[in-house]
Write a protein that holds these residues in place. Structure first.
Motif, mmCIF file in Angstrom:
data_model
loop_
_atom_site.group_PDB
_atom_site.id
_atom_site.type_symbol
_atom_site.label_atom_id
_atom_site.label_comp_id
_atom_site.label_asym_id
_atom_site.label_seq_id
_atom_site.Cartn_x
_atom_site.Cartn_y
_atom_site.Cartn_z
ATOM 1 N N THR A 222 -60.092 -10.469 -3.946
ATOM 2 C CA THR A 222 -60.992 -9.576 -3.183
ATOM 3 C C THR A 222 -62.248 -10.403 -2.907
ATOM 4 N N SER A 223 -62.642 -10.426 -1.652
ATOM 5 C CA SER A 223 -63.738 -11.298 -1.178
ATOM 6 C C SER A 223 -63.555 -12.719 -1.692
ATOM 7 N N GLY A 224 -62.331 -13.175 -1.725
ATOM 8 C CA GLY A 224 -62.046 -14.557 -2.099
ATOM 9 C C GLY A 224 -61.919 -14.799 -3.600
ATOM 10 N N ASP A 225 -62.299 -13.829 -4.429
ATOM 11 C CA ASP A 225 -62.184 -14.022 -5.888
ATOM 12 C C ASP A 225 -60.897 -13.392 -6.403
ATOM 13 N N LYS A 226 -60.320 -14.024 -7.405
ATOM 14 C CA LYS A 226 -59.117 -13.477 -8.027
ATOM 15 C C LYS A 226 -59.398 -12.049 -8.505
ATOM 16 N N MET A 227 -58.506 -11.127 -8.165
ATOM 17 C CA MET A 227 -58.679 -9.769 -8.687
ATOM 18 C C MET A 227 -58.425 -9.816 -10.185
ATOM 19 N N SER A 228 -59.380 -9.349 -10.972
ATOM 20 C CA SER A 228 -59.179 -9.401 -12.423
ATOM 21 C C SER A 228 -60.043 -8.380 -13.138
ATOM 22 N N LYS A 229 -59.599 -8.092 -14.350
ATOM 23 C CA LYS A 229 -60.337 -7.138 -15.182
ATOM 24 C C LYS A 229 -61.724 -7.681 -15.486
ATOM 25 N N SER A 230 -61.784 -8.997 -15.796
ATOM 26 C CA SER A 230 -63.058 -9.540 -16.237
ATOM 27 C C SER A 230 -64.099 -9.534 -15.117
ATOM 28 N N LEU A 231 -63.672 -9.751 -13.869
ATOM 29 C CA LEU A 231 -64.651 -9.741 -12.769
ATOM 30 C C LEU A 231 -64.965 -8.314 -12.297
ATOM 31 N N LYS A 232 -64.216 -7.370 -12.817
ATOM 32 C CA LYS A 232 -64.391 -5.940 -12.472
ATOM 33 C C LYS A 232 -64.271 -5.697 -10.956
ATOM 34 N N ASN A 233 -63.434 -6.494 -10.307
ATOM 35 C CA ASN A 233 -63.272 -6.332 -8.854
ATOM 36 C C ASN A 233 -61.867 -5.820 -8.545
ATOM 37 N N TYR A 234 -61.336 -5.054 -9.463
ATOM 38 C CA TYR A 234 -59.935 -4.668 -9.302
ATOM 39 C C TYR A 234 -59.752 -3.251 -8.755
ATOM 40 N N VAL A 235 -58.562 -3.068 -8.161
ATOM 41 C CA VAL A 235 -58.123 -1.735 -7.728
ATOM 42 C C VAL A 235 -56.842 -1.479 -8.509
ATOM 43 N N THR A 236 -56.775 -0.403 -9.250
ATOM 44 C CA THR A 236 -55.541 -0.160 -10.013
ATOM 45 C C THR A 236 -54.433 0.252 -9.045
ATOM 46 N N VAL A 237 -53.207 0.006 -9.479
ATOM 47 C CA VAL A 237 -52.068 0.391 -8.632
ATOM 48 C C VAL A 237 -52.082 1.909 -8.452
ATOM 49 N N ALA A 238 -52.428 2.628 -9.521
ATOM 50 C CA ALA A 238 -52.452 4.098 -9.445
ATOM 51 C C ALA A 238 -53.433 4.557 -8.359
ATOM 52 N N ASP A 239 -54.613 3.929 -8.288
ATOM 53 C CA ASP A 239 -55.594 4.316 -7.257
ATOM 54 C C ASP A 239 -55.088 3.954 -5.858
ATOM 55 N N PHE A 240 -54.466 2.781 -5.745
ATOM 56 C CA PHE A 240 -53.910 2.371 -4.448
ATOM 57 C C PHE A 240 -52.899 3.422 -3.966
ATOM 58 N N LEU A 241 -52.059 3.876 -4.886
ATOM 59 C CA LEU A 241 -50.976 4.790 -4.493
ATOM 60 C C LEU A 241 -51.473 6.195 -4.143
ATOM 61 N N LYS A 242 -52.731 6.487 -4.479
ATOM 62 C CA LYS A 242 -53.278 7.785 -4.068
ATOM 63 C C LYS A 242 -53.462 7.829 -2.551
ATOM 64 N N LYS A 243 -53.670 6.629 -1.960
ATOM 65 C CA LYS A 243 -53.959 6.590 -0.522
ATOM 66 C C LYS A 243 -52.850 5.951 0.300
ATOM 67 N N HIS A 244 -52.089 5.064 -0.331
ATOM 68 C CA HIS A 244 -51.119 4.284 0.441
ATOM 69 C C HIS A 244 -49.729 4.409 -0.172
ATOM 70 N N SER A 245 -48.740 4.008 0.633
ATOM 71 C CA SER A 245 -47.373 4.185 0.135
ATOM 72 C C SER A 245 -46.896 2.941 -0.605
ATOM 73 N N THR A 246 -45.898 3.158 -1.432
ATOM 74 C CA THR A 246 -45.292 2.063 -2.181
ATOM 75 C C THR A 246 -44.640 1.051 -1.224
#
Ligand code: AMP
Length: 439
Positions: free
Chosen positions: A261-285
């Protein structure tokens, strides 16, 4: 099929060690201390598509994944939540497996938990000590990196430059900062018994203990995200090849690029993550799989909400195509010849792309091409479905039931009688049933 092998830096054929065996695949599973995010999903979707493709091409594949259900991160999370560490591991393991089901990641044959393989782990540590590759200190047992000459070869790093990255060392008795823990002694619970006192296994040793048990000392393909190359995969090679004297541990090392995201690895430590569960609330599998596979697995995939929406639309177009009813399915001889040429050529290119380092973006482009160029007849819809299946999409369009056939016939009769208003009402009914009608 050929895959880029990160160890040798060239494409290698994926095949079983002996003709009678299955292709044995191992992918490092998650550490279950939190909800999976889109970065995890990318790596596991790529590996799922690869295994499903190999199987669809007639190969026998055995796909193993470990689950790290014992780790400092899990213990810390348990302390934060003031619950037992086992509960934390159980909760997030279930969440991971549920998410995999929703994402149609269904190709794994065996999930193996670290805590179920403590005997195998202790046996490997013992073997490394007996071979003179590991030593014991007051605080733990360590692998002595300088004794394994190939250490650093996978990640193409020299030991001196690796050392520069290490400043702090918690165990002053370690012979070298690069030496990594095989067993960490600890009187604090949770801990497990061992010949070196109570403690916990190091992270790397669980994988080789598990793979040796289920796949043997050598296997065919090891996958995971790029971040695992060093130190994790490097350590696996040292432990197993050092312990057995056989090389290579895996014939092919396959590493997926980062989802960023914005060129940085999505990760827990950078707190720049989107959980799969949140993604699936808006988008399809399906949008998720399409988005991941539309990018080559070795290139970065920069995630944005806009990109996800684009793939929702792209999937909706595919779905609409699969639900288009064409009034006349008859093609004349010339049209039929043109169609079979297009399907033949698209099929050839689809497979050629996948055979060469799993080039899924080209394969997906071939599907789009058929949708754009081919007439919407049953044969083409089946072609599209079959090729989506090659990429691991588990999708069944609604069936054209007898009711729909009756409606089509009724509409046709009304049109012949020039009763267009009534005919249009039937078109709406057909649309409500989820189909698009093309005259
Ligand atoms: P972990 O639980 O952090 O060990 O990650 C599990 C798997 O997901 C590993 O194969 C990682 O390499 C992979 N992974 C984690 N974050 C990302 C990311 N941002 N992009 C691609 N793969 C990732």
């Amino acid at each position: 099929m050929f895959i880029h092998d990160s160890y040798n830096n060239h494409q290698k054929k994926v095949k079983p060690l002996s003709a009678k065996k299955a292709i044995n695949v191992f992918v490092c599973g998650p550490t279950v201390y939190d909800s999976p995010h889109l970065g995890h999903a990318r790596t596991y979707l790529v590996m799922d598509a690869l295994v499903k493709y190999l199987r669809a091409c007639g190969e026998k594949v055995f796909y193993l994944q470990n689950i790290t259900d014992f780790d400092d991160k899990i213990i810390n999370r348990a302390a934060e939540q003031k619950i037992d560490w086992k509960k934390v591991a159980k909760k997030y393991e279930k969440e991971y497996l549920d998410i995999c089901k929703i994402l149609q990641i269904t190709s794994v044959d065996k999930y193996a938990r670290a805590t179920d393989h403590l005997d195998e782990i202790r046996a490997q540590v013992k073997r490394l000590i007996a071979k003179g590759l590991a030593y014991e200190t007051k605080n733990g047992v360590y692998f002595e990196v300088k004794k394994f000459k190939r250490y650093g070869r996978l990640s193409k790093q020299k030991l001196d430059s690796l050392k520069a990255g290490y400043r702090i060392d918690l165990d002053p008795e370690k012979k070298d900062v690069l030496d990594f823990a095989l067993w960490k002694k600890s009187d604090e619970k949770p801990n497990f018994p061992s010949p070196w006192g109570k403690g916990r296994p190091g992270w790397h040793i669980e994988d080789t203990a598990i793979t040796e048990k289920y796949l043997g000392e050598q296997y065919d393909l090891h996958g995971g995200g790029m971040d695992l190359k060093f130190p994790h995969h490097e350590a696996e090679i040292a432990q197993e090849e050092g312990g057995t004297g056989k090389q290579p541990l895996s014939r092919v090392w396959m590493h997926a690029g980062f989802l960023t995201t914005s060129g940085d690895k999505m990760s827990k430590s950078l707190k720049n993550y989107v959980t799969v569960a949140d993604f699936l609330k808006k988008h399809s599998t399906y949008a998720m799989r399409l988005m991941v596979l539309a990018h080559h697995y070795r290139t970065p995939l920069n995630y944005t909400e806009k990109l996800a929406t684009e793939y929702d639309t792209a999937w909706q177009k595919i779905e609409a195509y699969l639900h288009t009813v064409k009034m006349s399915e008859d093609l004349n001889e010339k049209e039929r010849k043109k169609l079979s040429q297009l399907l033949y050529e698209s099929n050839r290119r689809f497979h050629r792309a996948l055979e060469k380092d799993f080039n899924t973006p080209i394969a997906i482009a071939k599907i789009y091409e058929v949708i754009a160029k081919a007439p919407k007849v049953k044969e083409c819809r089946e072609w599209v479905l079959e090729h989506l299946k090659f990429l691991g999409f588990e999708y069944s369009p609604k069936k054209f039931g007898t009711n729909l056939e009756k409606l089509l016939k009724k509409r046709e009769d009304l049109r012949l009688e020039k009763k267009f208003k009534e005919a249009d009402k039937i078109r709406v009914e057909i649309q409500k049933a989820g189909f698009t009608l093309e005259d």
